[in-house]
Design an enzyme around this catalytic site. Structure first.
Site, short mmCIF file in Angstrom:
data_model
loop_
_atom_site.label_atom_id
_atom_site.label_comp_id
_atom_site.label_asym_id
_atom_site.label_seq_id
_atom_site.Cartn_x
_atom_site.Cartn_y
_atom_site.Cartn_z
N CYS A 65 12.82 55.81 -22.21
CA CYS A 65 12.35 57.03 -21.56
C CYS A 65 10.86 56.83 -21.29
CB CYS A 65 12.68 58.28 -22.39
SG CYS A 65 11.81 58.45 -23.96
N HIS A 98 15.33 45.26 -42.19
CA HIS A 98 15.20 46.12 -43.37
C HIS A 98 15.99 47.42 -43.27
CE1 HIS A 98 11.16 44.38 -45.08
NE2 HIS A 98 11.88 43.44 -44.49
#
Ligand SMILES: O=C(CO)[C@H](O)[C@H](O)COP(=O)(O)O
Length: 154
Positions: A65, A98
């Site tokens: 966006c 992670h």
């Protein structure tokens, strides 16, 4: 890798470039639009991309966006989605390694094409590192999501 890709009108100027980068990386693209420059609402596009990821039809989602922010807010409302705005290469791979991020959001008004290509490559080439602390934290995210959904329902 199959990637669900979506952009709003502010992301539209980067659309073809992102498509080309995904093709160069050998990705199969599930196009969630918008393919026209007329204004659309990023929550609708984010929802379409997230649906493809949650169904398993796409392994990852990519949203563009204006800033990446609205797309990330929208995507993170969808249970099971872990979305992140990544405008640096370290975050683009560490968020997967992670945090098991499955949707990356970019701002077409923030990053240029060269950086965008590096970010997409880093994100798609990264894999979750199933080490105990990462598995535990991602499980806590899912538990938090379930708990809050339960609280809202009561
Ligand atoms: O970046 C965004 C959300 O975070 C949108 O792309 C942006 O808000 C669109 O703005 P406009 O309708 O004024 O073009």
């Amino acid at each position: 890798m199959r990637v669900a890709f979506g952009n709003d009108h502010a992301g539209y100027p980067m659309r073809q470039y992102v498509m080309d980068v995904l093709a160069q990386l050998g990705c199969e693209v599930i196009d969630c639009g918008t393919a026209a420059p007329e204004p659309v609402d990023f929550p609708d596009i984010a929802q379409a991309v997230c649906k493809e990821v949650l169904s398993g039809r796409a392994e990852r989602g990519l949203l563009v966006c204006g800033t990446g922010v609205g797309a990330a807010i929208a995507a993170n409302k969808v249970p099971g989605i872990r979305a992140a705005v990544c405008h640096d290469v370290h975050s683009a791979h560490q968020c997967v390694e992670h945090d098991d991020v499955n949707v990356m959001c970019l701002g077409a008004q923030i990053v240029g094409p060269w950086l965008a290509a590096d970010l997409i490559r880093a994100f798609l080439q990264a894999r979750f590192r199933a080490e105990p602390e990462f598995v535990r934290r991602v499980a806590k995210l899912a538990a938090l999501e379930r708990r809050l959904a339960g609280e809202r329902a009561t």
